[in-house]
Design an enzyme around this catalytic site. Structure first.
Site, PDB file in Angstrom:
ATOM      1  N   PRO A   1       0.821  -1.244  -0.194  1.00  0.00           N
ATOM      2  CG  PRO A   1      -0.826  -1.646   1.365  1.00  0.00           C
ATOM      3  CD  PRO A   1       0.405  -2.299   1.097  1.00  0.00           C
TER       4      PRO A   1
ATOM      5  N   GLY B   1       4.991   1.635  -3.982  1.00  0.00           N
ATOM      6  CA  GLY B   1       4.651   1.196  -5.494  1.00  0.00           C
ATOM      7  C   GLY B   1       5.922   1.428  -6.284  1.00  0.00           C
TER       8      GLY B   1
ATOM      9  NE  ARG C   1     -22.535   6.993 -37.601  1.00  0.00           N
ATOM     10  CZ  ARG C   1     -23.955   7.154 -37.447  1.00  0.00           C
ATOM     11  NH1 ARG C   1     -24.577   5.963 -37.419  1.00  0.00           N
ATOM     12  NH2 ARG C   1     -24.435   8.085 -36.731  1.00  0.00           N
TER      13      ARG C   1
ATOM     14  CD  GLU D   1       5.016  -6.591 -15.388  1.00  0.00           C
ATOM     15  OE1 GLU D   1       6.368  -6.518 -15.825  1.00  0.00           O
ATOM     16  OE2 GLU D   1       4.503  -7.469 -15.197  1.00  0.00           O
TER      17      GLU D   1
HETATM   18  N1  CAA Z   1      18.319  -5.551 -13.064  1.00  0.00           N
HETATM   19  C1  CAA Z   1      19.256  -5.833 -12.147  1.00  0.00           C
HETATM   20  N2  CAA Z   1      19.530  -5.224 -11.099  1.00  0.00           N
HETATM   21  C2  CAA Z   1      18.988  -3.970 -10.991  1.00  0.00           C
HETATM   22  C3  CAA Z   1      17.894  -3.540 -11.983  1.00  0.00           C
HETATM   23  C4  CAA Z   1      17.864  -4.244 -13.269  1.00  0.00           C
HETATM   24  N3  CAA Z   1      16.995  -3.746 -14.082  1.00  0.00           N
HETATM   25  N4  CAA Z   1      17.612  -2.314 -11.602  1.00  0.00           N
HETATM   26  C5  CAA Z   1      17.941  -2.087 -10.452  1.00  0.00           C
HETATM   27  N5  CAA Z   1      18.958  -3.146 -10.070  1.00  0.00           N
HETATM   28  C6  CAA Z   1      19.888  -3.425  -8.804  1.00  0.00           C
HETATM   29  C7  CAA Z   1      20.807  -2.152  -8.888  1.00  0.00           C
HETATM   30  O1  CAA Z   1      21.899  -2.583  -9.657  1.00  0.00           O
HETATM   31  C8  CAA Z   1      20.985  -1.856  -7.284  1.00  0.00           C
HETATM   32  O2  CAA Z   1      22.054  -2.934  -6.948  1.00  0.00           O
HETATM   33  P1  CAA Z   1      23.222  -2.441  -6.404  1.00  0.00           P
HETATM   34  O3  CAA Z   1      23.004  -1.644  -5.297  1.00  0.00           O
HETATM   35  O4  CAA Z   1      24.138  -3.756  -5.983  1.00  0.00           O
HETATM   36  O5  CAA Z   1      24.101  -1.489  -7.318  1.00  0.00           O
HETATM   37  C9  CAA Z   1      19.583  -2.260  -6.659  1.00  0.00           C
HETATM   38  O6  CAA Z   1      19.085  -3.050  -7.760  1.00  0.00           O
HETATM   39  C10 CAA Z   1      18.964  -1.122  -6.425  1.00  0.00           C
HETATM   40  O7  CAA Z   1      18.777  -0.264  -7.572  1.00  0.00           O
HETATM   41  P2  CAA Z   1      18.286   1.283  -7.765  1.00  0.00           P
HETATM   42  O8  CAA Z   1      19.302   2.082  -6.773  1.00  0.00           O
HETATM   43  O9  CAA Z   1      18.348   1.579  -9.093  1.00  0.00           O
HETATM   44  O10 CAA Z   1      16.900   1.254  -6.853  1.00  0.00           O
HETATM   45  P3  CAA Z   1      15.954   2.431  -6.884  1.00  0.00           P
HETATM   46  O11 CAA Z   1      15.468   2.255  -5.422  1.00  0.00           O
HETATM   47  O12 CAA Z   1      16.551   3.651  -7.342  1.00  0.00           O
HETATM   48  O13 CAA Z   1      14.835   2.104  -7.762  1.00  0.00           O
HETATM   49  C11 CAA Z   1      13.377   1.742  -9.719  1.00  0.00           C
HETATM   50  C12 CAA Z   1      14.737   1.486  -9.156  1.00  0.00           C
HETATM   51  C13 CAA Z   1      13.900   1.358 -11.293  1.00  0.00           C
HETATM   52  C14 CAA Z   1      12.997   2.945  -9.760  1.00  0.00           C
HETATM   53  C15 CAA Z   1      12.549   0.626  -9.166  1.00  0.00           C
HETATM   54  O14 CAA Z   1      12.114   0.861  -7.763  1.00  0.00           O
HETATM   55  C16 CAA Z   1      11.405   0.356 -10.124  1.00  0.00           C
HETATM   56  O15 CAA Z   1      11.607  -0.298 -11.258  1.00  0.00           O
HETATM   57  N6  CAA Z   1      10.208   0.765  -9.468  1.00  0.00           N
HETATM   58  C17 CAA Z   1       8.907   0.402 -10.213  1.00  0.00           C
HETATM   59  C18 CAA Z   1       8.292  -0.815  -9.457  1.00  0.00           C
HETATM   60  C19 CAA Z   1       7.627  -1.578 -10.460  1.00  0.00           C
HETATM   61  O16 CAA Z   1       7.832  -1.912 -11.483  1.00  0.00           O
HETATM   62  N7  CAA Z   1       6.638  -2.608  -9.860  1.00  0.00           N
HETATM   63  C20 CAA Z   1       6.039  -3.461 -10.553  1.00  0.00           C
HETATM   64  C21 CAA Z   1       5.273  -4.353  -9.795  1.00  0.00           C
HETATM   65  S1  CAA Z   1       4.619  -6.023 -10.677  1.00  0.00           S
HETATM   66  C22 CAA Z   1       3.185  -5.599 -11.496  1.00  0.00           C
HETATM   67  O17 CAA Z   1       2.820  -4.386 -11.657  1.00  0.00           O
HETATM   68  C23 CAA Z   1       2.544  -6.662 -11.875  1.00  0.00           C
HETATM   69  C24 CAA Z   1       1.694  -6.335 -12.878  1.00  0.00           C
HETATM   70  O18 CAA Z   1       2.375  -5.769 -13.953  1.00  0.00           O
HETATM   71  C25 CAA Z   1       0.537  -6.889 -13.404  1.00  0.00           C
HETATM   72  P1  FAD Z   2       3.125   5.703  -6.633  1.00  0.00           P
HETATM   73  O1  FAD Z   2       4.226   5.111  -6.706  1.00  0.00           O
HETATM   74  O2  FAD Z   2       2.331   6.346  -5.463  1.00  0.00           O
HETATM   75  O3  FAD Z   2       3.182   6.715  -7.971  1.00  0.00           O
HETATM   76  C1  FAD Z   2       2.167   7.939  -7.886  1.00  0.00           C
HETATM   77  C2  FAD Z   2       2.564   8.888  -8.950  1.00  0.00           C
HETATM   78  O4  FAD Z   2       3.840   9.457  -8.665  1.00  0.00           O
HETATM   79  C3  FAD Z   2       2.692   8.061 -10.425  1.00  0.00           C
HETATM   80  O5  FAD Z   2       2.266   9.070 -11.431  1.00  0.00           O
HETATM   81  C4  FAD Z   2       4.076   7.990 -10.505  1.00  0.00           C
HETATM   82  O6  FAD Z   2       4.478   8.004 -11.818  1.00  0.00           O
HETATM   83  C5  FAD Z   2       4.769   8.959  -9.849  1.00  0.00           C
HETATM   84  N1  FAD Z   2       5.928   8.929  -9.270  1.00  0.00           N
HETATM   85  C6  FAD Z   2       6.401   8.113  -8.305  1.00  0.00           C
HETATM   86  N2  FAD Z   2       7.746   8.110  -8.267  1.00  0.00           N
HETATM   87  C7  FAD Z   2       8.275   9.118  -9.172  1.00  0.00           C
HETATM   88  C8  FAD Z   2       9.338   9.532  -9.691  1.00  0.00           C
HETATM   89  N3  FAD Z   2      10.577   8.982  -8.925  1.00  0.00           N
HETATM   90  N4  FAD Z   2       9.595  10.192 -10.446  1.00  0.00           N
HETATM   91  C9  FAD Z   2       8.327  10.733 -11.154  1.00  0.00           C
HETATM   92  N5  FAD Z   2       7.246  10.356 -11.051  1.00  0.00           N
HETATM   93  C10 FAD Z   2       7.119   9.554  -9.861  1.00  0.00           C
HETATM   94  N6  FAD Z   2       2.138  -4.965  -8.259  1.00  0.00           N
HETATM   95  C11 FAD Z   2       2.778  -6.137  -7.641  1.00  0.00           C
HETATM   96  O7  FAD Z   2       3.521  -6.176  -7.239  1.00  0.00           O
HETATM   97  N7  FAD Z   2       2.144  -7.270  -8.293  1.00  0.00           N
HETATM   98  C12 FAD Z   2       0.918  -7.314  -9.131  1.00  0.00           C
HETATM   99  O8  FAD Z   2       0.540  -8.503  -9.685  1.00  0.00           O
HETATM  100  C13 FAD Z   2       0.386  -6.003  -9.493  1.00  0.00           C
HETATM  101  N8  FAD Z   2      -0.644  -5.949 -10.430  1.00  0.00           N
HETATM  102  C14 FAD Z   2      -1.205  -4.716 -10.568  1.00  0.00           C
HETATM  103  C15 FAD Z   2      -2.374  -4.720 -11.143  1.00  0.00           C
HETATM  104  C16 FAD Z   2      -3.123  -3.600 -11.477  1.00  0.00           C
HETATM  105  C17 FAD Z   2      -4.344  -3.721 -12.014  1.00  0.00           C
HETATM  106  C18 FAD Z   2      -2.529  -2.385 -10.810  1.00  0.00           C
HETATM  107  C19 FAD Z   2      -3.221  -0.966 -10.912  1.00  0.00           C
HETATM  108  C20 FAD Z   2      -1.260  -2.271 -10.166  1.00  0.00           C
HETATM  109  C21 FAD Z   2      -0.607  -3.589  -9.973  1.00  0.00           C
HETATM  110  N9  FAD Z   2       0.672  -3.681  -9.171  1.00  0.00           N
HETATM  111  C22 FAD Z   2       1.128  -4.742  -8.948  1.00  0.00           C
HETATM  112  C23 FAD Z   2       1.077  -2.450  -8.725  1.00  0.00           C
HETATM  113  C24 FAD Z   2       1.768  -1.457  -9.721  1.00  0.00           C
HETATM  114  O9  FAD Z   2       3.047  -2.178  -9.982  1.00  0.00           O
HETATM  115  C25 FAD Z   2       1.890  -0.201  -8.832  1.00  0.00           C
HETATM  116  O10 FAD Z   2       0.692   0.440  -9.056  1.00  0.00           O
HETATM  117  C26 FAD Z   2       2.879   0.739  -9.841  1.00  0.00           C
HETATM  118  O11 FAD Z   2       4.063   0.239  -9.675  1.00  0.00           O
HETATM  119  C27 FAD Z   2       2.792   2.363  -9.188  1.00  0.00           C
HETATM  120  O12 FAD Z   2       2.932   2.345  -7.731  1.00  0.00           O
HETATM  121  P2  FAD Z   2       1.507   3.122  -7.056  1.00  0.00           P
HETATM  122  O13 FAD Z   2       0.255   2.517  -7.450  1.00  0.00           O
HETATM  123  O14 FAD Z   2       1.874   3.050  -5.597  1.00  0.00           O
HETATM  124  O15 FAD Z   2       1.917   4.597  -7.664  1.00  0.00           O
END
Ligand code: CAA
Ligand code: FAD
Length: 386
Positions: A131, A134, A275, A370
């Site tokens: 929560p 993200g 259409r 993602e």
């Molecule tokens: N490959 C390998 N290692 C990686 C990596 C990559 N792509 N990205 C980061 N790392 C490693 C770094 O090398 C670093 O390791 P070291 O400290 O040893 O160098 C460590 O991870 C930490 O990396 P950062 O300092 O870059 O981490 P950060 O806190 O600045 O965050 C970020 C980076 C890219 C913003 C990351 O937090 C991110 O991707 N955030 C988005 C989260 C996200 O995508 N969530 C998806 C949830 S799943 C989902 O949503 C499912 C669905 O679609 C249905």
């Molecule tokens: P926040 O991180 O709170 O972001 C809020 C806003 O601030 C966004 O516009 C964001 O881009 C912006 N923001 C935040 N940080 C920065 C920055 N550094 N620079 C610029 N802008 C920034 N997660 C899982 O782990 N597993 C799943 O299976 C999964 N499935 C999902 C399915 C659905 C339908 C949805 C809606 C989400 C799912 N997620 C899952 C979570 C998803 O990955 C997160 O919602 C997403 O990563 C964004 O996190 P948040 O919702 O907390 O938004």
């Protein structure tokens, strides 16, 4: 549409045809109803498992099809063109939990989980988000504390795709170094969790704008007892495993975006032909032609970028930047294309009699999960200096 741009092999064409036929028969006719009722069809998991769609990237020794990334992405595009909800289940399963187990799982973990996952007897989920965590995924708070031959997990995971399914395998990222919060991403480990473990609860189900046939829930862990052998790989490496897996998972979301966008373009193309206004099909108006042309152009570019990235991945190259580029461009394309499709349908685009309003609702989430579009831009810009 657009296949002429890709040098597809005969196998890739076959997989694409198989997925298209399956999607047209078993998914598309029901998608609007599932969406209205927020209904997840469990039989889909079994059917997709039987056809191999849930083990596309797994080697044959684990009952997978052992296919290349492009074959998988082409199949996923077809499923997404029929229903984005079915596609996200398939994408998460194939890209995240199964790949994490394949890459870092022990032999025993692979034996126990990968074969049934490839066959669709178990479905994979990925639990990184919380929560309050993200985009800043490394700030996650779910804790795992060692207790004899178990780990005890406490915390809440949010937004978990497919989280209501009973035969689930969840790859959970939790903080194992609970003493030193400054260790950030270094103190996070990954665990293989199943709903039969004591302390596993399914929490709030989200009522979503789109993707309504994909159940998205919170998972609540209250003294969840996970056997020690279910730690994945090395302690403290969970964040790196999750990030590396997302490099590939984001390609799946790009394919999903392209599938949604292509379905919207096809619907708009056909509607513009039928259409009539001012005594002629609306496709005769240059304003409509230009919309269709822009939609096709962006989709073709998104698809070419995606499959070029998939080819680089197949060559063993690191694709962090191109994966984010593919996901960013494809998801923004899906939003552009679905919005234009609604516009081409006029008032009929705004009602549920036609599928384009669903495409628009479904497309939006591709810019959020993602990693949001802002986070993709963060990754792309960082990589320019790497
Ligand atoms: N490959 C390998 N290692 C990686 C990596 C990559 N792509 N990205 C980061 N790392 C490693 C770094 O090398 C670093 O390791 P070291 O400290 O040893 O160098 C460590 O991870 C930490 O990396 P950062 O300092 O870059 O981490 P950060 O806190 O600045 O965050 C970020 C980076 C890219 C913003 C990351 O937090 C991110 O991707 N955030 C988005 C989260 C996200 O995508 N969530 C998806 C949830 S799943 C989902 O949503 C499912 C669905 O679609 C249905
Ligand atoms: P926040 O991180 O709170 O972001 C809020 C806003 O601030 C966004 O516009 C964001 O881009 C912006 N923001 C935040 N940080 C920065 C920055 N550094 N620079 C610029 N802008 C920034 N997660 C899982 O782990 N597993 C799943 O299976 C999964 N499935 C999902 C399915 C659905 C339908 C949805 C809606 C989400 C799912 N997620 C899952 C979570 C998803 O990955 C997160 O919602 C997403 O990563 C964004 O996190 P948040 O919702 O907390 O938004």
């Amino acid at each position: 549409m657009f296949d002429a741009l890709l040098p597809l092999t005969e196998t890739q064409r076959e997989i694409q045809r198989l997925a298209r036929d399956f999607a047209r028969e078993h998914i598309a006719p029901f998608a609007a109803d599932w969406d209205r009722r927020q209904y997840f069809e469990p039989a889909l998991v079994r059917q997709m498992g039987e056809l191999g769609f849930l083990g596309m990237l797994l080697p044959e020794e684990y009952d997978g099809l052992g296919l290349d990334a492009s074959s998988y992405l082409l199949a996923l595009e077809e499923i997404a063109a029929a229903d984005a909800s079915a596609a996200v289940m398939m994408s998460v399963h194939n890209s995240l939990p199964t790949q994490m187990l394949l890459n870092w799982g022990s032999d025993a973990q692979k034996e126990r989980y990968l074969k049934p996952m490839a066959r669709g007897e178990l479905l994979g989920a990925f639990a990184l988000s919380e929560p309050d965590s993200g985009s800043d995924a490394a700030s996650l708070r779910c804790q795992a504390v060692r207790d004899g031959d178990h780990w005890v997990l406490n915390g809440t995971k949010a937004w978990i795709t497919s989280g209501t399914y009973d035969r689930l395998v969840v790859l959970v990222m939790a903080r194992t170094d609970t003493a030193d919060a400054r260790r950030g991403s270094k103190g996070i480990s990954a665990f293989v969790v199943t709903p039969d473990m004591p302390g596993f609860k399914v929490g709030k189900k989200e009522n979503k704008m789109g993707l309504r046939a994909s159940p998205t829930v919170q998972l609540v862990f209250e003294d969840l007892r996970v056997p020690a052998e279910n730690l994945l790989g090395q302690e403290g490496q969970g964040f790196a495993y999750a990030m590396q897996s997302l490099d590939h998972g984001r390609l799946g979301i790009a394919a999903q975006s392209i599938g949604i966008g292509r379905a919207a373009l096809e619907a708009a193309r056909d509607y513009a032909d039928q259409r009539k206004q001012f005594g002629q099909p609306i496709r005769q108006f240059q304003a409509i032609q230009f919309k269709l042309a822009d939609m096709a152009t962006r989709l073709a570019a998104a698809r070419a970028t995606l499959h070029a990235t998939a080819a680089a991945k197949e060559r063993g190259e690191r694709v962090t930047q191109f994966s984010s580029i593919s996901k960013l461009f494809a998801s923004e394309t899906a939003m552009f294309v679905t919005d234009e499709a609604v516009q081409i349908f006029g008032g009929y685009g705004y009602v549920t009699d036609y599928p384009v309003e669903k495409y628009l609702r479904d497309a939006k989430v591709t810019e959020i999960y993602e990693g949001t579009s802002e986070i993709q831009r963060v990754v792309i810009a960082r990589e320019l200096y790497a």
